[in-house]
Design a protein around this motif. Structure first.
Motif, PDB file in Angstrom:
ATOM      1  N   TYR A   1      -9.971  11.900 -28.728  1.00  0.00           N
ATOM      2  CA  TYR A   1      -9.729  12.800 -29.851  1.00  0.00           C
ATOM      3  C   TYR A   1      -8.231  12.986 -30.081  1.00  0.00           C
ATOM      4  O   TYR A   1      -7.745  12.880 -31.214  1.00  0.00           O
ATOM      5  CB  TYR A   1     -10.411  14.148 -29.578  1.00  0.00           C
TER       6      TYR A   1
ATOM      7  N   ALA B   1     -16.469   5.410 -37.840  1.00  0.00           N
ATOM      8  CA  ALA B   1     -15.767   6.663 -38.100  1.00  0.00           C
ATOM      9  C   ALA B   1     -14.646   6.522 -39.122  1.00  0.00           C
ATOM     10  O   ALA B   1     -14.428   7.430 -39.930  1.00  0.00           O
ATOM     11  CB  ALA B   1     -15.198   7.216 -36.798  1.00  0.00           C
TER      12      ALA B   1
ATOM     13  N   TRP C   1     -12.132  14.219 -39.131  1.00  0.00           N
ATOM     14  CA  TRP C   1     -13.510  13.750 -38.963  1.00  0.00           C
ATOM     15  C   TRP C   1     -13.584  12.409 -38.248  1.00  0.00           C
ATOM     16  O   TRP C   1     -14.503  12.165 -37.466  1.00  0.00           O
ATOM     17  CB  TRP C   1     -14.222  13.679 -40.308  1.00  0.00           C
ATOM     18  N   GLY C   2     -12.626  11.541 -38.498  1.00  0.00           N
ATOM     19  CA  GLY C   2     -12.617  10.257 -37.821  1.00  0.00           C
ATOM     20  C   GLY C   2     -12.437  10.396 -36.324  1.00  0.00           C
ATOM     21  O   GLY C   2     -13.097   9.709 -35.541  1.00  0.00           O
ATOM     22  N   SER C   3     -11.581  11.305 -35.896  1.00  0.00           N
ATOM     23  CA  SER C   3     -11.371  11.479 -34.462  1.00  0.00           C
ATOM     24  C   SER C   3     -12.575  12.136 -33.795  1.00  0.00           C
ATOM     25  O   SER C   3     -12.947  11.755 -32.681  1.00  0.00           O
ATOM     26  CB  SER C   3     -10.100  12.289 -34.197  1.00  0.00           C
TER      27      SER C   3
ATOM     28  N   ALA D   1     -17.289   2.186 -32.892  1.00  0.00           N
ATOM     29  CA  ALA D   1     -17.053   3.605 -33.195  1.00  0.00           C
ATOM     30  C   ALA D   1     -16.004   3.782 -34.283  1.00  0.00           C
ATOM     31  O   ALA D   1     -16.183   4.578 -35.213  1.00  0.00           O
ATOM     32  CB  ALA D   1     -16.626   4.340 -31.928  1.00  0.00           C
TER      33      ALA D   1
ATOM     34  N   ILE E   1     -15.820  11.993 -34.857  1.00  0.00           N
ATOM     35  CA  ILE E   1     -16.929  11.038 -34.853  1.00  0.00           C
ATOM     36  C   ILE E   1     -16.682   9.925 -33.847  1.00  0.00           C
ATOM     37  O   ILE E   1     -17.569   9.557 -33.063  1.00  0.00           O
ATOM     38  CB  ILE E   1     -17.151  10.478 -36.283  1.00  0.00           C
ATOM     39  N   ALA E   2     -15.476   9.376 -33.825  1.00  0.00           N
ATOM     40  CA  ALA E   2     -15.167   8.286 -32.897  1.00  0.00           C
ATOM     41  C   ALA E   2     -15.227   8.758 -31.450  1.00  0.00           C
ATOM     42  O   ALA E   2     -15.760   8.057 -30.582  1.00  0.00           O
ATOM     43  CB  ALA E   2     -13.789   7.711 -33.203  1.00  0.00           C
TER      44      ALA E   2
ATOM     45  N   GLN F   1      -9.533  12.584 -43.119  1.00  0.00           N
ATOM     46  CA  GLN F   1      -9.887  11.338 -42.442  1.00  0.00           C
ATOM     47  C   GLN F   1      -9.531  11.403 -40.966  1.00  0.00           C
ATOM     48  O   GLN F   1     -10.295  10.952 -40.112  1.00  0.00           O
ATOM     49  CB  GLN F   1      -9.171  10.171 -43.101  1.00  0.00           C
TER      50      GLN F   1
END
Length: 147
Positions: free
Chosen positions: A70, A21, A89-91, A17, A93-94, A86
């Protein structure tokens, strides 16, 4: 229930993930991905799987895992990563990928714990003829008629 298998599955899903992400969409280092994966694996297992899942059930454990992942990526990402885009969106998506893998992990954990409970309940059953009842009463203090 094999705890090392559960931890290995959680770590593998977290690595995948965060690789998707944070590294695929953005520019994160391998150390960031591994550190986030270890942090999320330990926190999710201790809080989500050992405390919330047995007490509140699968749905609440999944919701708690999503928000835990998150929030942890958001807090620690703001320290390690430079871009707020970053981090945001990274948190998201992951957390979505890890929560979807948690569905399978929770099913495995609940199924194996139910099988262990059935095995232990069959072994430790009492003979009903040997079960004794117990009476309890409150002792009254004797009256002093001689005073």
């Amino acid at each position: 229930m094999n705890k090392t298998l559960v931890l290995a599955l959680k770590l593998a899903s977290a690595l995948i993930a965060f690789a998707i992400a944070l590294d695929l969409f953005f520019d994160a280092t391998l150390a960031d991905i591994i550190s986030f994966s270890l942090l999320v694996t330990v926190m999710s297992y201790m809080l989500g799987d050992r405390i919330i899942l047995p007490r509140l059930g699968n749905r609440n454990a999944l919701i708690a895992d999503f928000f835990l992942i998150y929030a942890s990526v958001w807090v620690f990402g703001s320290v390690l990563l430079n871009s707020y885009l970053q981090i945001a969106w990274g948190s998201i998506i992951a957390a979505g990928i890890i929560t979807s893998s948690e569905i399978l992990i929770h099913r495995y954990m609940l199924k194996s714990s139910a099988a262990n409970y059935e095995e232990s309940s069959n072994e430790a059953s009492l003979n009903p003829r040997l079960a004794y009842g117990m009476e309890m009463a409150e002792e009254k203090e004797p009256t002093r008629d001689w005073d």
